[in-house]
Structures are given as C-alpha cells and as structure tokens.
Design an enzyme around this catalytic site. Structure first.
Site, PDB file in Angstrom:
ATOM      1  N   SER A 192       0.847  -1.191   0.000  1.00  0.00           N
ATOM      2  CA  SER A 192       0.000   0.000   0.000  1.00  0.00           C
ATOM      3  C   SER A 192       0.879   1.237   0.000  1.00  0.00           C
ATOM      4  O   SER A 192       2.031   1.215   0.443  1.00  0.00           O
ATOM      5  CB  SER A 192      -0.933   0.013   1.212  1.00  0.00           C
ATOM      6  N   GLY A 193       0.319   2.333  -0.512  1.00  0.00           N
ATOM      7  CA  GLY A 193       1.014   3.603  -0.552  1.00  0.00           C
ATOM      8  C   GLY A 193       0.107   4.727  -0.117  1.00  0.00           C
ATOM      9  O   GLY A 193      -0.962   4.507   0.470  1.00  0.00           O
ATOM     10  N   THR A 208      -3.491   0.988  -3.141  1.00  0.00           N
ATOM     11  CA  THR A 208      -2.924  -0.307  -2.786  1.00  0.00           C
ATOM     12  C   THR A 208      -2.682  -1.124  -4.046  1.00  0.00           C
ATOM     13  O   THR A 208      -3.235  -0.843  -5.112  1.00  0.00           O
ATOM     14  CB  THR A 208      -3.875  -1.078  -1.855  1.00  0.00           C
ATOM     15  N   ASP A 265      13.371   8.005  -9.307  1.00  0.00           N
ATOM     16  CA  ASP A 265      12.983   7.328  -8.061  1.00  0.00           C
ATOM     17  C   ASP A 265      13.612   5.940  -7.994  1.00  0.00           C
ATOM     18  O   ASP A 265      12.950   4.957  -7.626  1.00  0.00           O
ATOM     19  CB  ASP A 265      11.464   7.233  -7.960  1.00  0.00           C
TER      20      ASP A 265
END
EC number: 2.7.11.1
Length: 714
Positions: free
Chosen positions: A342-343, A347, A457
């Site tokens: 999850s973020g 999710t 990233d």
C-alpha cells in the site's frame, strides 16, 4: 566432430581464376575479398587467437594487423595453388577418359564443366576437432583506430554447443556423397564406368553435399551441411581427400543397393534438419555461471533498445500474455486476492485473469486522495509513460480501468518481492551478484533515457524481482518525459537517493540524476548501508566534495572507482552523463556480455541462487489468506437464500407463539427505536464487507490499453 564445408561464404566465386591464383600476388589475393570485413572474418577463422590486443594504441594495432594479414595471404596462396593443381590434373584425366567412353560423352562434359566451375576457390575437406556454433552479435558501431574500419557485427564468436545426441559426422557426410553418386548412376541407366564415377565424385566432393543445393546459407529446413557448427581452426588434408575418393569409387560398384542408399540418404537429411533446428534453438541448458562470460573482445556499446518485441521462448512460441485481447478485457474478468502493498494514494493487489489463468498485479488509486494538481500531474505522467514503454527489465503495464472513484492499473506481476526485501534478508550482496544486478538496472535506465524519460525514483524498494530472479523497475509516479532532452525543475524523489542538482533546483536537473541514484544503490548493495545519512550534514556533503569510506576491505578497486565516478557532484563529470556506453565500458563490467544480457528470457537471474529467493512463496501465502472475487460473488448470491430461510424461521416462531397465546406488553417508542437501530447495524454488518470489496465492479468504467496510448485521467 568432422564435417565438410561448402566453400568460403565470404569470397565471390567469380573473383578468382587460375592465372591470378598461381601468381601469388598479395594484391591479387586481396581482391578476393569484397571488403576488409570479409578478410577480417577469414583471419578470425584461420587463427585461434586474438588478432591484436585492443588495449594497444592505433599504430601498434596497424602493425599487428598488417603482419597477420601477410601471414594469412601466404597461407591462402599456397592452398590455392595446391587446389588448382589438383583440379587441373583431374580435368586432364577426365578429358582422356571421355575419348574412350562414347556412350557417356554428355555426362562427362557436364562433369568437366562442373569441375571447371570449381576453380573459384572451393575448399576441399576440412577437418573439425571440436563442437562449436557461431554467434553473430547484432549491429554495433565501427571499430576505430584501424587502417580500415571493420564493422563489429561481422566478427563471429564461438560458443560451445552440446551435439552429443546428434549423430552427424564425416562418415555420414561421405554416405550422402555415395548416395548421390549411386543415384546419378541409376539415372544414367546404371552405367558402372569407373572413370565417370570419379568425375561425379570429384564434382560432388568439391561442391555442396546435395547436388541440387547451392553453396549459400541454408534455411533451417534445407538438407545441407552449411549450417553445421565448426571451429575456426581448420586444416586442409589432401591425403584424406584421396582416401575418401578411393572409397567412393569402391562404393559406386554396388549398383544393386539403390534402395538401401535411399534410406540412408533420407536418414541423413532428417539428421541434418535436426542439426539445423538445434542451431536455431540452443540444446544446451543456460547456466548463470557461463552465460555472462564471453571470449576476449573489445567492449563496444551497442545502441539502446528502443522497440522491444514480445518475448519469445526457445520453442518459438509467444508469451501467453500476448494472446489476451486487452481492448475487450474488463475489470470484472479478474479474480482479486490479497494485498501486495500500500502507498499514500492506493494499494496493490494480486489478481488473476479468468480466461488465461495468468497472475497480474492490480494497482488501485483512490480518486478522493488525489486532490492536489501536482499529484494529478504525476498520475497522468505515470499512466502515459507506463502504457508506452516495453523492456525486459521494466514492469509492463497492460491496461488501465477508470471508474468514478478508482483507477486500476493491470501490470506484470513479479512474484519474488522487491530488492529491499532480499537485501535486508542477506544484509549485503557479494560483488559478483551486485554486478549482475546493476548491469540489468543499467540496461533499464539506458532504455528510459533513450525514450527521453527521467526515472527520478531509483531505490531498492522500486526494484521488483520476478520468478526467474531478474529485476523489474516499477513505480513511475515521479518520472518525467522531457522534450528534446531539456532539464526539469521539480523537486521530487526519495531524499536518500536525490542528486545534488535536484536539491539545488535553480538550474534544474536531467538524466544524470538517475546515475547518481545508481551509485547510491551500488554502495548500499555491497555494504548494506547508505552512503549519506538523512541529516543536514548529509545535505551539505552532497553539495561539496566528499570522501566515501568503504569498511569492507574485500571490495575491488574497480567497484570503488565505479561508485566514485557515479557519485560525482558535478553532473558534467558524472559517469554516464553524455553517453551510457561509458558505463558499459567501465573496467568493472569487463566480464559482462551485454548482448546476451539484453535477451534474458532463457536464463536464471542473479538472485535465483539466494536462499531468500528460493524460500519466497509470496503467491501461496496470498492465495491462502484471501478469497477470490468468484467466491465473493457466490457468497453474495447465497445471501438472499439465507435471508429467505431466516424469514421462514421467524414466521414459524411467530406461529408457535400465537398458538401458545402468550400475552405481550407493548414496547415503548424509545425501545422500538433502539430495536430498529440494532437491526440496521446487524444488516449492515452482513453486507458491508462485500459491498466495499465489489463497489468498483458495479460502477461503469473505461479502459486504456498499452501500445502508444495517451490518456488523461483528470
């Protein structure tokens, strides 16, 4: 293994005559080759050693090359003179025999014409000592510093091939020659004339094994031996040639064995086809240990892969994912399982396509959490980037589904967690394992930069591991597609992996920020720690010169130099800023075969031997802990039946109470409201979970599929 080669494929048949071959002039022999590339290829086959040391300067390279070419020309001149003398003697003998054989004048004339055509440098018998196959690299830049520029793609390197199961030998080749001779004799009314047989044998021995085939590269189904693997070291044996010629003369006297010879010939053709198929699809099991090793060769960077074709397997079949019609696929065609993570915006769940049974990853974003305009821009960029990229080391996005409340990404599933999980389980990796991991990351970043995409990233948490142990880059929320390679000024990414130019946003930043992050990742993989701490001092160190401390004394100087060059504060001095080939050509990657690494589908990845990888049963745990969407639908269909049964039970209970004539006192209005509230909560508890899990399936949704799609969600 022994075999018979048709001819030198790189020398034209009309470029040599008997006069030029006997003179022995270097310029004449040099004219045999169409260009310097063909001559270099012959040198590589003639000598089983490097032509020159690629570390030498250009003048030494030219001297060594000229010396090697001179020695080759002398050898070729001697061989050509011997071959032409033998052929001319055979021609004179055939002409004398033709005068005594009036019944076969036409056949003898044809044979003489065929032998005359063989004056154009056809090789006699070539003795093969080992089993090898040819490997031709794809197109690459030219080799500079030579007296003549030689394309690198024409240099052929040998890879061992296991042909123990293929019964192809020189005896089979001779059997095929004998069969062809017998067939020719039968076509000429079974005339057993030894002189004519000698002519046929000489013609067929110098030409291709099959009388109908031409001396060129054959297809996998053609019954020739031109594609049989050979070793670059070969020898010309006149004694073996005469011996085989005598054996052929004796075998041609048996004219009654035509049927047996035809059977043997058919068997040989079948074996030849099997051999060609084994060359097209390697019969050896790929091994991680010898896959990345290559013969000594110059490290030359090929252009980045821009368009990656669908993955093909060794048997020629296409990846089953390509058989799914994504344009007609709906979100309801998937069974959903447990959560993968999850973020802040949503999710990721494991899902399975019903029609194919393949597993995918569904990344779900909640629209209510994406309110800020900057967040909306990141989501739109992520969708447009992920739908338009395709690379073996990047997670593939197949389709997106948009609903009024959610956004679903159907992506490739990597079932062995992420690199951070394995790094934490092993504390740190060996230098060799790190090298293979970093090499795959380099190819992925190189591809993104070729598409003018800045990743921004790169960290172990965003490097997934698939079932074969290869890496997969994911999470392109901070990625940016630039126009014309221009810089961008937005500050984003993970702080520990940010380059100094991101923090100093006045001048903006570009693609070199990814190479800085790669240097941080390499340091973290081999030491288990970050090079910079999350503090103000760390921020100052990124803006000024710093000195990394390596506590592990077993690290080589090559990897230390590689990390130092990546963590250069000045982007213009950073490794890979102007050309990613500088990273490939670094001495730390001297034993990496980049050409093999780009096609990784047949081998195991660098993490496949780790215990953390072997014991990772992520799929089984998720399937045990969760229920599929199909089971949820079945439960939802069964709920009305349970309600009907409960109503029937209530009716029976009420009838029983009425029969017993109990006196009930009326309840107060306040108690009635409480009872209604409790009933309402009870009903909500029965349906709340199913309604929440299946809300997105009942909503109208739109979808976007991969392949050049530009979508705007907001």
């Amino acid at each position: 293994m022994s075999a018979i080669l048709n001819n030198y494929q790189y020398i034209p048949n009309n470029s040599l005559n008997s006069n030029n071959s006997n003179n022995g002039n270097n310029s004449t022999i040099l004219s045999l080759c169409d260009n310097a590339t063909q001559l270099m290829d012959i040198i590589m086959r003639e000598f089983n050693e490097p032509i020159f040391d690629y570390n030498q300067n250009s003048s030494e390279i030219n001297k060594s090359l000229v010396k090697t070419i001179k020695s080759l020309l002398e050898t070729l001149t001697k061989n050509l003179n011997n071959i032409n003398n033998n052929i001319n003697n055979n021609i004179s003998n055939n002409n004398n025999n033709n005068n005594n054989n009036n019944n076969n004048n036409n056949n003898n004339n044809n044979n003489n014409n065929n032998i005359n055509n063989n004056n154009n440098f056809n090789t006699p018998q070539i003795i093969i000592n080992d089993n090898y196959k040819l490997y031709t690299p794809p197109p690459a830049p030219m080799l500079k510093g030579l007296s003549c520029e030689v394309p690198f793609e024409t240099m052929e390197y040998m890879q061992p091939l296991d042909l123990s199961n293929n019964n192809i030998s020189l005896n089979n080749s001779c059997n095929m020659i004998n069969n062809d001779n017998n067939n020719n004799n039968n076509n000429n009314n079974n005339n057993n004339n030894n002189n004519n047989n000698n002519n046929n044998q000489q013609q067929q021995f110098y030409n291709a094994p099959s009388s109908n085939s031409t001396p060129s590269h054959s297809s996998p189904s053609s019954p020739t031996t031109s594609s049989i693997p050979f070793h670059p070291n070969f020898t010309l044996s006149q004694d073996n040639f005469n011996q085989q010629l005598q054996n052929n003369n004796n075998s041609n006297n048996n004219s009654n064995n035509n049927n047996n010879n035809n059977i043997i010939n058919n068997n040989f053709l079948q074996n030849s086809q099997q051999t060609n198929q084994s060359l097209q699809f390697s019969t050896t099991q790929p091994n991680l240990n010898n896959f990345y090793d290559i013969p000594k060769q110059p490290i030359i960077c090929s252009s980045p892969i821009v368009n990656i074709p669908p993955p093909f397997y060794l048997d020629g079949s296409i990846d089953p994912v390509e058989n799914i019609d994504w344009k007609r696929t709906k979100i309801s065609d998937f069974n959903f399982y447990g959560s993968l993570g999850s973020g802040s915006f949503g999710t990721a769940k494991l899902c399975r396509h019903r029609g194919s049974g393949l597993f995918f990853c569904s990344k779900t974003l909640r629209r209510e959490t994406i309110v800020h305009e900057k967040h909306k821009e990141h989501v739109n960029n992520e969708i447009n980037i992920m739908l338009n990229i395709s690379h073996p080391y990047i997670v593939k996005t197949y389709s997106t589904f948009n609903t009024p409340t959610k956004i679903h990404f159907i992506m490739e599933y990597a079932g062995k967690k992420d690199l951070f999980h394995h790094l934490r389980a092993n504390k740190c990796f060996t230098e060799q394992t790190t090298k293979l991991i970093v090499a795959e990351i380099v190819l992925a970043i190189e591809y993104l930069h070729a598409e003018n995409i800045i990743y921004r990233d790169l960290k172990p948490e965003n490097i997934l591991i698939d079932e074969k142990g290869h890496i997969k880059l994911t999470d392109f929320g901070f990625s940016k597609k630039t126009v014309g390679g221009k810089n961008t000024s937005s500050v984003c990414g993970t702080f520990d992996y940010m380059a100094p130019e991101i923090l100093n946003s006045s001048n903006g930043h570009g693609k070199p920020v990814d190479w800085w992050a790669l240097g941080v990742v390499v340091y973290e993989l081999v030491t288990g720690k970050l090079p910079f701490s999350n503090s103000k001092e760390s921020l100052l160190n990124r803006k000024a010169d710093f000195q990394l401390i390596f506590q592990n004394s077993y690290l080589s100087d090559e990897i230390k130099d590689f990390i130092f060059q990546l963590l250069s504060v000045d982007p213009s001095k950073r490794l890979g800023t102007f050309d990613s080939c500088s990273i490939r050509n670094h001495k730390w990657f001297s034993d990496i075969n980049w050409l093999h690494l780009e096609s990784k589908y047949q081998i195991d990845g660098p993490l496949s031997t780790l215990n953390s990888f072997i014991n990772c049963d992520f799929n089984i745990n998720l399937l045990k802990k969760s229920k599929s969407y199909t089971e949820q639908q079945q439960q939802q269909q069964q709920l009305p039946q349970q309600q009907q049964q409960q109503q029937q039970n209530n009716q029976l209970f009420n009838q029983t109470l009425q029969q017993q004539n109990f006196n009930f006192h009326p309840i107060q209005p306040q108690q009635q409201q409480q009872q209604q509230f409790f009933n309402f909560q009870f009903n909500n508890n029965n349906f709340n979970n199913n309604n929440n899990n299946n809300n997105n399936f009942n909503e109208a949704c739109t979808s976007n599929t991969c392949g050049g799609t530009t979508a705007s969600i907001f």
